[in-house]
Write an enzyme that holds these catalytic residues in place. Structure first.
Site, mmCIF file in Angstrom:
data_model
loop_
_atom_site.group_PDB
_atom_site.id
_atom_site.type_symbol
_atom_site.label_atom_id
_atom_site.label_comp_id
_atom_site.label_asym_id
_atom_site.label_seq_id
_atom_site.Cartn_x
_atom_site.Cartn_y
_atom_site.Cartn_z
ATOM 1 C CE LYS A 64 -3.933 2.059 2.533
ATOM 2 N NZ LYS A 64 -4.915 1.862 3.691
ATOM 3 C CB SER A 139 -8.230 3.689 2.532
ATOM 4 O OG SER A 139 -7.459 3.025 3.486
ATOM 5 C CB SER A 163 -8.162 1.145 5.521
ATOM 6 O OG SER A 163 -9.052 2.137 5.395
HETATM 7 N N1 GLN Z 1 -13.173 4.206 5.975
HETATM 8 C C1 GLN Z 1 -12.580 4.784 7.064
HETATM 9 C C2 GLN Z 1 -12.298 6.241 6.928
HETATM 10 O O1 GLN Z 1 -12.371 6.859 5.970
HETATM 11 C C3 GLN Z 1 -11.326 3.812 7.708
HETATM 12 C C4 GLN Z 1 -10.282 4.426 6.991
HETATM 13 C C5 GLN Z 1 -9.071 3.238 7.232
HETATM 14 O O2 GLN Z 1 -9.112 2.598 7.833
HETATM 15 N N2 GLN Z 1 -7.983 4.096 6.731
HETATM 16 O O3 GLN Z 1 -11.518 6.894 7.892
#
Ligand code: GLN
Length: 475
Positions: A64, A139, A163
């Site tokens: 990532k 994400s 995420s």
């Molecule tokens: N979807 C969540 C957010 O927008 C989690 C994102 C994540 O775990 N990096 O913050």
């Protein structure tokens, strides 16, 4: 047989028996990456020049793009980091290299990991290999899409509020968020420092256990790293769940869950019951505050972490029009206005607001108290059960564009994954079925801090009795 469809465990067996070489495997996965990336956009960049090293797990792995790799550009999919090359390897990258891992390249993601759909990347949206009109989740959408399409055997993601698990669920792969402190955050570009963990995305539970073993372990360069031993997680995998106490939180079975998700999760519960597990309804009474709490704590930490991106040390520097303005503050403003996307700006503003004088007590401090209550609910629950079971997400993968202009509905897709981050406990998502559109459904299992062995064993018992993990997206 196409090598890119296989798991790491299968590939390692092929290498051991002389039926495939490490180079053949790396070539097969790299050409699959080239073949699919135009469709999924899972990778931002690939490293054709990575050396094949020796080590017990010479597995092609995608990273990532918020995890630092020495000498490589690392951008968090943001314009503001364009051109930034990391001077060092993250702790997890050192470990992956040590195990012989073959780094394939940087994976696309929501900008700075803000999002649940991978639509906020400045490198373009990512598409779900199961249906290219749909999001892969976020994400770590690139990580999940790469593994699901065979463009990587393994991927590393990061999980601040879901995420890793939510994209794993949307793409039909296994994704694990380890206990906070289990895996070093050294070299992970911080979003919410008290919530972030790096974890594996893989095709099955055995690979998940193998990759976790590689990346876990104490690191003195991360002050929140915990000095606990790293067991051989693969040795813990077994099929027996007799007497295992599984809690079903009644607050997680709310209105708005897609009926097919409910049916699949119920079938998983029935399976565990039939195998002799003890199923009990539990209550996590503060669940309703989790999303609000998370979006205060996470944005507060993000606004503070992102203050360092101002055009001085990293990536983009944008100088204002000389005739009009001058001075360093103008340079900061110009760089940040040009460098950050819309969601990043929204988070910085929200986070700055909840931390500002006059609002701190009403928002940030209150959220910290609510966080403690949510954690206590879970501590309490684990006194009487080994595992907590729920859907990973309320729905399967949604359409590209469907939620992009509705941040609240986007934030609500994290409703089941956020509590594990607030409490610091390990949680994973495994495939547990398909909906009528043949989109994967994810089952979430959570365990007490550092109970990853139990978590993986439970997931393994389920996986071995089902064949969801053997299905591959046709792309
Ligand atoms: N979807 C969540 C957010 O927008 C989690 C994102 C994540 O775990 N990096 O913050």
């Amino acid at each position: 047989m196409d090598l890119f469809t296989l798991t790491a465990a299968q590939l390692i067996r092929l290498i051991a028996s002389g039926k495939a070489s490490v180079k053949e495997i790396a070539d097969a996965v790299r050409s699959r990456l080239k073949e699919t990336n135009g469709k999924t956009n899972a990778f931002i960049r690939s490293y054709a020049d990575e050396l094949v090293r020796s080590g017990p797990c010479p597995i092609p792995i995608g990273i990532k793009d918020n995890i630092c790799v020495e000498g490589r550009e690392v951008t968090c999919a943001s314009r503001i980091l364009k051109g930034f090359h990391s001077p060092y390897d993250a702790g997890v990258i050192e470990k992956v290299r040590f195990s012989g891992g073959i780094l394939l390249g940087g994976l696309n993601m929501d900008e700075f990991a803000f999002g649940s759909s991978s639509e906020s990347s400045s490198y373009g949206i990512i598409r779900n290999p199961w249906d290219l009109k749909r999001v892969p989740g976020g994400s770590s959408g690139g990580s999940a899409a790469a593994v699901a399409s065979g463009a990587a055997v393994w991927a590393l993601g990061s999980d601040t509020g879901g995420s890793i698990r939510q994209p794993a669920s949307f793409c039909g792969v296994v994704g694990l968020k380890p206990t906070y402190g289990r895996v070093s955050r050294y070299g992970l570009i911080a979003f919410g420092s008290s919530l972030d963990q790096i974890g594996p995305l893989t095709k099955d539970v055995t690979d998940c256990a193998t990759l976790l073993k590689i990346i876990a372990g104490y690191d003195e360069r991360d002050s929140t790293s915990v000095a606990v031993g790293v067991p051989d997680f693969t040795k813990a995998l077994q099929r027996d769940v007799k007497g295992l106490k599984i809690g079903i939180p009644k607050e997680y079975f709310i209105e708005g869950i897609q009926p097919e998700v409910l049916t699949a999760v119920q079938a998983a519960v029935d399976f565990f019951k039939k195998e002799g597990a003890i199923i009990q309804e539990i209550s996590l009474p503060h669940t309703e505050y989790a999303v609000a709490t998370y979006y205060i704590v996470a944005t507060a930490e993000a606004s503070s972490n992102l203050a360092r991106f101002d055009g001085v040390e990293y990536g983009l520097r944008s100088l204002p029009d000389k005739a009009r303005k001058s001075g360093i503050v103008d340079m900061y403003e110009e760089t940040r206005a040009k460098g950050f996307g819309k969601e990043a700006k929204r988070r910085i503003m929200l986070g700055t607001y909840v931390l500002s004088a006059g609002y701190y007590d009403a928002y940030y401090l209150r959220a910290q108290k609510a966080r403690t209550l949510i954690k206590e609910d879970l501590d309490q629950a684990f006194l009487d059960c080994d595992i907590i079971l729920s859907p990973t997400a309320p729905t399967t993968a949604f359409m590209i564009g469907e939620k992009v202009n509705d941040p609240l509905s986007m934030y609500l897709s994290d409703i089941f994954t956020i509590p594990a981050n607030l409490a610091g406990i390990p949680a994973l998502s495994i495939p547990c079925g398909f909906d009528a559109n043949r989109l994967p459904i994810g089952l979430q299992l959570m365990a007490a801090p550092f109970a990853e062995e139990k978590l993986l064993a439970t997931a393994f018992a389920y996986e071995q009795a089902h064949s969801w993990h053997l299905e591959r997206a046709v792309i």
